[in-house]
Design a protein around this motif. Structure first.
Motif, PDB file in Angstrom:
ATOM      1  N   TYR A 265     -48.446  86.146  90.722  1.00  0.00           N
ATOM      2  CA  TYR A 265     -47.335  86.098  91.436  1.00  0.00           C
ATOM      3  C   TYR A 265     -46.024  85.984  90.518  1.00  0.00           C
ATOM      4  CZ  TYR A 265     -50.223  86.898  95.311  1.00  0.00           C
ATOM      5  OH  TYR A 265     -51.395  87.550  96.291  1.00  0.00           O
TER       6      TYR A 265
ATOM      7  N   VAL B  88     -45.898  91.494  91.625  1.00  0.00           N
ATOM      8  CA  VAL B  88     -47.108  91.033  91.250  1.00  0.00           C
ATOM      9  C   VAL B  88     -47.474  91.698  89.961  1.00  0.00           C
ATOM     10  CG1 VAL B  88     -49.619  91.177  91.804  1.00  0.00           C
ATOM     11  CG2 VAL B  88     -47.787  90.914  93.762  1.00  0.00           C
TER      12      VAL B  88
ATOM     13  N   LEU C 103     -41.501  85.883  96.588  1.00  0.00           N
ATOM     14  CA  LEU C 103     -42.307  86.738  96.066  1.00  0.00           C
ATOM     15  C   LEU C 103     -41.438  87.956  95.536  1.00  0.00           C
ATOM     16  CD1 LEU C 103     -45.924  86.720  95.789  1.00  0.00           C
ATOM     17  CD2 LEU C 103     -44.624  88.860  95.477  1.00  0.00           C
TER      18      LEU C 103
ATOM     19  N   GLU D 260     -44.901  86.519 106.883  1.00  0.00           N
ATOM     20  CA  GLU D 260     -44.353  86.851 105.725  1.00  0.00           C
ATOM     21  C   GLU D 260     -44.100  85.576 105.006  1.00  0.00           C
ATOM     22  OE1 GLU D 260     -40.911  89.728 105.926  1.00  0.00           O
ATOM     23  OE2 GLU D 260     -42.273  90.950 107.217  1.00  0.00           O
TER      24      GLU D 260
ATOM     25  N   MET E 111     -45.925  82.244 102.455  1.00  0.00           N
ATOM     26  CA  MET E 111     -46.907  81.946 101.661  1.00  0.00           C
ATOM     27  C   MET E 111     -46.848  80.565 101.188  1.00  0.00           C
ATOM     28  SD  MET E 111     -47.766  83.306  97.594  1.00  0.00           S
ATOM     29  CE  MET E 111     -47.872  84.873  98.320  1.00  0.00           C
TER      30      MET E 111
ATOM     31  N   VAL F 181     -51.777  82.614 102.502  1.00  0.00           N
ATOM     32  CA  VAL F 181     -50.911  83.790 102.801  1.00  0.00           C
ATOM     33  C   VAL F 181     -50.889  84.300 104.314  1.00  0.00           C
ATOM     34  CG1 VAL F 181     -50.570  86.291 102.030  1.00  0.00           C
ATOM     35  CG2 VAL F 181     -51.352  84.504 100.481  1.00  0.00           C
TER      36      VAL F 181
ATOM     37  N   TYR G 288     -54.740  91.862  99.716  1.00  0.00           N
ATOM     38  CA  TYR G 288     -53.426  92.061 100.338  1.00  0.00           C
ATOM     39  C   TYR G 288     -52.893  93.309  99.655  1.00  0.00           C
ATOM     40  CZ  TYR G 288     -54.115  87.377 101.801  1.00  0.00           C
ATOM     41  OH  TYR G 288     -54.796  86.121 102.320  1.00  0.00           O
TER      42      TYR G 288
ATOM     43  N   MET H 280     -41.945  88.152 100.361  1.00  0.00           N
ATOM     44  CA  MET H 280     -42.607  87.099 101.001  1.00  0.00           C
ATOM     45  C   MET H 280     -41.957  85.619 100.585  1.00  0.00           C
ATOM     46  SD  MET H 280     -46.505  86.239 101.742  1.00  0.00           S
ATOM     47  CE  MET H 280     -46.691  87.671 102.516  1.00  0.00           C
TER      48      MET H 280
ATOM     49  N   ASP I 154     -47.171  94.556 101.017  1.00  0.00           N
ATOM     50  CA  ASP I 154     -46.812  93.343 102.034  1.00  0.00           C
ATOM     51  C   ASP I 154     -46.434  92.097 101.558  1.00  0.00           C
ATOM     52  OD1 ASP I 154     -47.532  95.381 104.109  1.00  0.00           O
ATOM     53  OD2 ASP I 154     -49.640  94.692 103.872  1.00  0.00           O
ATOM     54  N   LEU I 155     -46.752  91.949 100.258  1.00  0.00           N
ATOM     55  CA  LEU I 155     -46.358  90.593  99.702  1.00  0.00           C
ATOM     56  C   LEU I 155     -45.040  90.411  99.097  1.00  0.00           C
ATOM     57  CD1 LEU I 155     -49.688  90.141  97.416  1.00  0.00           C
ATOM     58  CD2 LEU I 155     -49.263  88.880  99.724  1.00  0.00           C
TER      59      LEU I 155
ATOM     60  N   ILE J  65     -49.562  87.192 106.287  1.00  0.00           N
ATOM     61  CA  ILE J  65     -48.980  88.527 106.093  1.00  0.00           C
ATOM     62  C   ILE J  65     -47.823  88.799 107.240  1.00  0.00           C
ATOM     63  CG2 ILE J  65     -49.058  91.192 106.474  1.00  0.00           C
ATOM     64  CD1 ILE J  65     -50.008  89.691 103.618  1.00  0.00           C
TER      65      ILE J  65
END
Length: 169
Positions: free
Chosen positions: A130, A121, A118, A157, A159, A152, A97, A105, A101-102, A154
């Motif tokens: 994370y 990273v 989140l 959004e 997790m 996950v 990913y 989330m 984009d993470l 995306i």
């Protein structure tokens, strides 16, 4: 989903002929060799620059933009961020990913309870980690391994994680 993905930050000029040093924010700095153009963003300026030449020096990428041939043409670019459009971004494999984009989330535990958001990273040698801003536990570090990261999504959004013993104590 982010439309543009950051690939680097200009740190300073390099020489007198319009080159800049770029700190790469991509997993593979060699990716710059494949790029024809980048989007430069700084303050209230956003413009597309065509890449003329790329070379490497230590952990930095030295980039020469077409039409910018003097140090005076690029000296104001310090701390500018460089982006590529999603369609020009590197292809991802299954289970990979883009960090952009993470971030933000919503994170849930495997029993469906909201856990947090989140926040960032952390890239380590063995596996990423994370950083989750937890509702009840503050900042929690969760290793990116299949035992912890169950799903996950995306598009939603969202997790879903499994908390191994010791992660929140």
């Amino acid at each position: 989903m982010e439309q543009f993905l950051r690939v680097g930050v200009i740190t300073t000029t390099h020489g007198l002929k319009g080159e800049v040093k770029v700190y790469p924010t991509t997993d593979s700095p060699e990716r710059f060799l494949e790029l024809d153009e980048v989007i430069l963003r700084m303050a209230n300026i956003e413009k597309t620059l065509n890449i003329e030449n790329v070379r490497f020096f230590k952990q930095m990428v030295i980039v020469k933009f077409k039409g910018l041939n003097r140090i005076e043409d690029v000296e104001n670019f310090r701390q500018a961020e460089l982006y590529v459009s999603r369609e020009n971004a590197a292809h991802l494999e299954e289970g990979e990913y883009y960090i952009g984009d993470l971030i933000g989330m919503e994170v849930f535990t495997e029993d469906g309870k909201p856990f947090g958001t989140l926040k960032d990273v952390m890239e380590t040698g063995a596996n990423d980690v994370y950083i989750i801003d937890s509702i009840e536990h503050g900042e929690v570090l969760v290793p990116v391994i299949k035992d912890c990261i169950l799903d996950v999504n995306i598009e939603e959004e969202k997790m879903i994680i499994h908390l191994l013993p010791g992660l929140i104590d």
